[in-house]
Each structure stands twice: as structure tokens, then as C-alpha cells.
Design a protein around this motif. Structure first.
Motif: not given
Length: 104
Positions: A42-56, A66-73
Motif C-alpha cells: 500500500e505504501t508503494a502504491m501511494k508513492t506511485v500515485n503521488n508521483l503520477e499526480a505530481a507529473e499530471a 494549473a498555477d505554480t503553487r499547485q505544481v510546487v505542492d
């Protein structure tokens, strides 16, 4: 969410609030609980999902949606998740090496 969990440090692990000296580590799932393997998965899947969300979010910013703050967050959250995953991996590898050095 994995981003809300701070990476574990040696001081945190020594803390009585996280791990007590009398507690034992149970790899199998207690009745109705979650196993260690499931927790890692589950931790690995959450990490992958987090990375994919940042890329999106980064792609949306390039498109002007999207604004700069959303990207940085999103990127900071993904970075924290990745650092946590690498720390967990390092601990697992070190534990395996320690076990492999034990005399039988």
C-alpha cells in the motif's frame, strides 16, 4: 495519505511513543489487521500515485491549467514520498544484509 507521514528517523524509532522495548514485531496479520507485506504494498502504491499526480499537475501547468503553487505542492509531496520509499528500501536491504551475515 503518505505525504502527511514524516520520514522515520532513528530518534523517532527510539521514542517510547512509537516503539516500546517490550513490544514485539509481528509480521503476520492479527485478526482483522493488515500484514507487513500489505502495508509495504500500500505504501508503494501511494508513492506511485503521488508521483503520477505530481507529473499530471506539472503537465497541467505547462498547458496553463494549473498555477505554480499547485505544481510546487505536488512536487514537494512527491519528493517526500519518494524519499520515504527510498529510506524504507534502504532499511530492508540493510536488514537482509545483516541476516545474511549471521552465522548458522
Amino acid at each position: 495519505m503518505i505525504s502527511s507521514i514524516a520520514p522515520l528517523t532513528a530518534d523517532m524509532l527510539k521514542s517510547e511513543s512509537i516503539v516500546s522495548a517490550r513490544d514485539s514485531v509481528n509480521v503476520s496479520a492479527p485478526s482483522g489487521g493488515i500484514s507487513f507485506g500489505q502495508l509495504l504494498s500500500e505504501t508503494a502504491m501511494k508513492t506511485v500515485n503521488n508521483l503520477e499526480a505530481a507529473e499530471a499537475t506539472s503537465i497541467k501547468a505547462l498547458q496553463g491549467d494549473a498555477d505554480t503553487r499547485q505544481v510546487v505542492d505536488a512536487i514537494m509531496s512527491a519528493e517526500q514520498s519518494l524519499q520515504s520509499a527510498v529510506a524504507i528500501r534502504d532499511k530492508i536491504v540493510n536488514a537482509y544484509l545483516e541476516i545474511s551475515r549471521m552465522a548458522i
